[in-house]
Design an enzyme around this catalytic site. Sequence first.
Site, PDB file in Angstrom:
ATOM      1  N   CYS A 183     -15.223  -7.960  15.255  1.00 57.43           N
ATOM      2  CA  CYS A 183     -15.422  -7.639  16.670  1.00 57.43           C
ATOM      3  C   CYS A 183     -14.994  -8.821  17.533  1.00 57.43           C
ATOM      4  CB  CYS A 183     -16.876  -7.233  16.903  1.00 57.43           C
ATOM      5  SG  CYS A 183     -17.150  -6.364  18.450  1.00 57.43           S
ATOM      6  N   HIS A 229     -18.233  -3.168  12.381  1.00 56.80           N
ATOM      7  CA  HIS A 229     -19.222  -4.169  11.968  1.00 56.80           C
ATOM      8  C   HIS A 229     -19.740  -3.891  10.552  1.00 56.80           C
ATOM      9  CE1 HIS A 229     -20.052  -6.268  15.817  1.00 56.80           C
ATOM     10  NE2 HIS A 229     -19.664  -5.136  16.360  1.00 56.80           N
ATOM     11  N   GLU A 266     -21.350  -5.908   8.706  1.00 59.82           N
ATOM     12  CA  GLU A 266     -22.655  -6.565   8.504  1.00 59.82           C
ATOM     13  C   GLU A 266     -23.812  -5.701   8.987  1.00 59.82           C
ATOM     14  OE1 GLU A 266     -20.700  -7.116  10.989  1.00 59.82           O
ATOM     15  OE2 GLU A 266     -21.898  -7.478  12.787  1.00 59.82           O
TER      16      GLU A 266
END
Lengths: 728, 223
Positions: B85, B193, B195
Site C-alpha cells: 500500500c 494488504h 498482513e
Amino acid sequence: MNLEETYRSLGLSDAEYARVRELLGRTPNFLELSLFSVMWSEHCGYKNSRPLLGRFPSEGGRVLQGPGENAGVVEVGEGWALAFKVESHNHPSAVEPYQGAATGVGGIIRDILAMGARPVAVLDSLRFGDPADGRVRYLFREVVRGIGGYGNPVGVPTVGGEVEFAPAYTGNPLVNAMCVGLLRVEDLMRSRAVGVGNRVILLGARTGRDGIHGATFASDELSGESEARRPNVQVGDPFAGKVLIEACLELRRRDLLVALQDLGAAGITSSASEMAAKGGVGIEIETDRVPLREGGMEPWEVMISESQERMLAVVEPERVEEVLKVAARYGLGAAVVGRVADHGELRVLCGGEVAGSVPAEYLADAPAYEREVVEPEYLKEAQRLDVEEIPVPGDFNAVLLRMLSHPNLCSRRSVWEQYDYQVRTNTVVGPGADAAVMRIKGTKLGYAVVTDGRGKWCYLDPEGGGAATVAEAYRNLSCVGAEPVALTNCLNFGSPEKPAVYYQLARSIEGMSRACEALGTPVVSGNVSLYNETSGGAVYPTPVVGMVGVLEDVSCHATPGFGREGDVVAVVGASGRASLAGSEYLEIVHGRVAGRPPEPDLALEKECADRVRRLIAEGLVDTAHDISSGGLAVALAEMAIAGGVGVEVEVGSGRRPDVELFGEAGGQILIAVPGERWDEVREALAGVPWQIIGRTGGGGLKIGGFVDLKLEELRGAYGRDLFAEETG
Amino acid sequence: MKIGVVIFPGANCDADALYAVERIGAEPVELWHAEPDLKGVDAVILPGGFSYGDYLRPGAIARFSKVMRPLEEFARGGGPTLGVCNGFQVLTEARLLPGALLQNMSLRFVCRTVPVRVEHPDTPWSGACVPGEILHLPVAHNEGNYFAAEETIAQLEDEGRVIFRYLENPNGSRNDIAGICNAERNVVGMMPHPERVSDPLLGSEEGLKVLRSVLEFAGAKVH
C-alpha cells in the site's frame, strides 16, 4: 461597541452578564468576558440540560469512570478496560461538511486518548435531509469523505455507525462520532490538575485563529448567516493527530504525566479551567509561550482558539525535559506554557502582566436553566393513526423491492467501504452486521460496539422512543453475542427554549433512563447538542446511543447472514406486537409519519436478548439478526443477501399482511439454527416466546403467498450506491 | 529470520506488519525512519499508512527519510523488500519500482476484500503460492490505481513482473495490476494488504502465504 453589545455579541445574555459581574465583584475585561462566553455556552456549560442529565443511572459493576471525565471507562476483564464516548459535530458539519466531520472524529479520538487509552474503534452516526436535495447530497458526500479523510490516516478503524435520511434534518445534519479506546486498568488517566508548581505543557499543533468562538457557534441556531461562520470551523490534520496519539501513549507508558486533557471546544480555556476546577487548584497560562501559527494574536484569541491536534498535560518539573525529549522524537510540538498554582484561578499572563484572571470554578459552573415540562400540541395529532385508512398493497414483491432500495433501508456498503474498518487487525465483524465485534490481541476476550438512534420514534413518542433507542442497542449487541455493559449518548435536539423541544428532551431522557435501569446498562459519558434548528424548525429529537458489550470468548459470536441451507428459522420475542405506527413502511409506501410506536416491554426484551446472547456464547447459534426498521420481511431479506442463502417462511397470524411483513415493534430477534441443534436451542428458550417460521434454502426469499423474489432481485434493490445519483 | 518493518511517521499498518511477521514465526524488527540503520535484518517490509500525512503525494516525502538510504542499498543489492500500500507508493517514489499510483478511478477511498491472482511465484514474496492461485486480500486506499507508460506496462507483462493481478479491479489500475516486482525480482510492491489476513479469527490467514514466501526463499538460499 459598548459593553452591552460586546457581551451580547459573545453570546452572553443580560442575566448571565449580571451574574459574571456579581461573581467577580467587578467589571470583567474583554478577555475575561470571552472566557465566560465560551465556558458558559450551551456546548461547554450544558446550561439547559444539566438538571435533566442527573436522571441517567451511571453506576454499575464494571464502571471504572462515570460521567464527568473526558470519557467513561468500563472494565472488560483480565486487566483490560474500555474508554468510550460519543460527541456531536453537527453545526460545523452543516457549514463545512468535510472539515466539520473530520474534526469531529479527531476530537473524539483525543477525548479517548486523554484517558490513557489507545483509540481502537470509531463509529459515526449520521443523519441528513432528503437525499433528493442537491445540498443534502453534498453534505452527505463530504461528511463521509471527511470521516474517512481523518479516520483512515489516523489509523483507527471505523467499524460501524448509522446513516439515516429524513426531511427534518435538511438544514441541520447530525454528525455524531463515537470512539472506543483500549487500556490497561492501571493506565487509566484523569484530567485533574494537582501539585502546585507542576508545569503545564501544551502538546501538538501550533495555535492559530481557527475555530475561534466555535463553542458559541455550536450553541446557536443555524441561519442564513451561518455560512459566514465557516471560518469558525476548525481544520483537521490527521497526520498531526496520529503523531499526537503515538507520543501521548508513550508518555503515558513511561508514566511521565500527572494529568492529561484534550483541547476541544473553547481550547486552552476549557481544558485549563476544567483541569484546575477538578483539582481545586489554579492554573496560570502565559500566552506568549504558546507556539503560534500566525503573528499578532491577542491573548484572548490564544485562549479560546480551537486549533486541532493539541493536548494539555500537567507534568512534574523534574520530568519536563524527558517529556520534551519524547515529543521531539515524534516531531511533535511541545512547550511549557504555564504552571499549577494555589490561587484557584485561571490566570492569563502576557508579557509578565496579568491579562485576565477568573476563579476556575466560576467558569466550570455555568448557570443552569430548568424549565417546565409541558406536553406539546403536535403530539396527539402526530400519534393519531387509523390503520383502516391505509390501503393494503396488492403486490408485496414490488413493495419489498421498493423498500429495500430506499435510502433508509438499502445497504450502507457504499458508505463504509470509504472507511478503513480493518487497520490494526482486530476487527472480527466489521460494518454491516448488527454490531461490530473486536478482539483484544493476546486474550480470548472481545467487545462489541454499536450506535443507534430512532429520531422518528422519539418525535412520535419521546419517552417510548427514548426507551426503544436503548433497547435497540441492547438487542443489537446481544445479536452478535456480546453482554451489554454500558452506554454513552449524544442528545441531539432543537432549541430548549421552545417548550415542545424541552418536553422532548426531558421525556426522552426519562425513557432512556428507565430502559437503562431495566436493562442494567448505565450511562458513563455523553454529550448534548441543542439548537439543532433551521428556519424549517427543529430536527427530530434524536438521542443517539453508543453501547459497548463484552464477549468472554470472541470466537463465539454471530452474524446476520444465513450460512447454511436447511437451518430452522425462528423468531425469539413476543409476537403480535408489530405495528405500522412510525414504521418505515408507512413512510416509504404511504408517505406518512404517524402513530404511536409500540413501547418496548423492557423486562421481556432483556430476557429474550439475554437468552439469544447465551446461545451464541455457548456456540449453539451463529446466525442472528434483530427485526428493526422495515420489519420481518426486510430483516429476512438482509439475512439472505448477507449470507447468499435463501429462505422460505410462513406467516399466518391472520393479521393484515402488511403489518405481518413490515410492521415494527422491536423486541424480536431472528435466529437460524441447524436442525440437529434445534432441540437444544428449544430447551434453552423455555420460558420466553419463540416461534419457528421456516427454513433456509433455495435461491430467494419466499414469505407465505406474499413474497417470492430471487436473491439477485433482492441484491439489485438493496445493493444500490447511495452516492450514484450525483453521476447519473 | 529477522524481518524489519519501517516505521514512518504517519504509518498506521506498522503494528499489523509486525504482528504478521510474528505470526509466520520470524523475528520482527522495528526500523525507525530517522535512523539510517537496517539493524542486520534479512528482509524489509514498508507497511501501509499515510507517511508524513501524504499531503503532497503518497510516499513523496517518505522517500527522503534517513532510513531510505540503507534501504535503497539493501534493495539494490538484492535484499528481499516488500512495499504494501503506502509502502508500494514509497517504492515507486524512490524509483525502486517503475510507475505511479494514481487516485482511484472512483475518486473514493476503498476498503474491500478482493480476489487477487498470483501470476508468478518466482519472487521472495510469492514463492509459497502456486501460479494462478487466488488469494482474497483486502485493499484500503485512495491512491491505488497503478499507472505507467504503455511501454513500461508492456515490459512488465513481457518480463513476467506483474506478480499480483486483481480479478475484480477496485481502483482502475492498468491491466488490473495489484502488485509488481523490479527487474531483479527481489523488490515487490502491492496495494492489497496481506498482513491483514493473518488470523482465522479475522476471516482467513491467506495473506500469510505472501509473507511466508520470504521464509522459504531464505531457506532455499541457505540450502
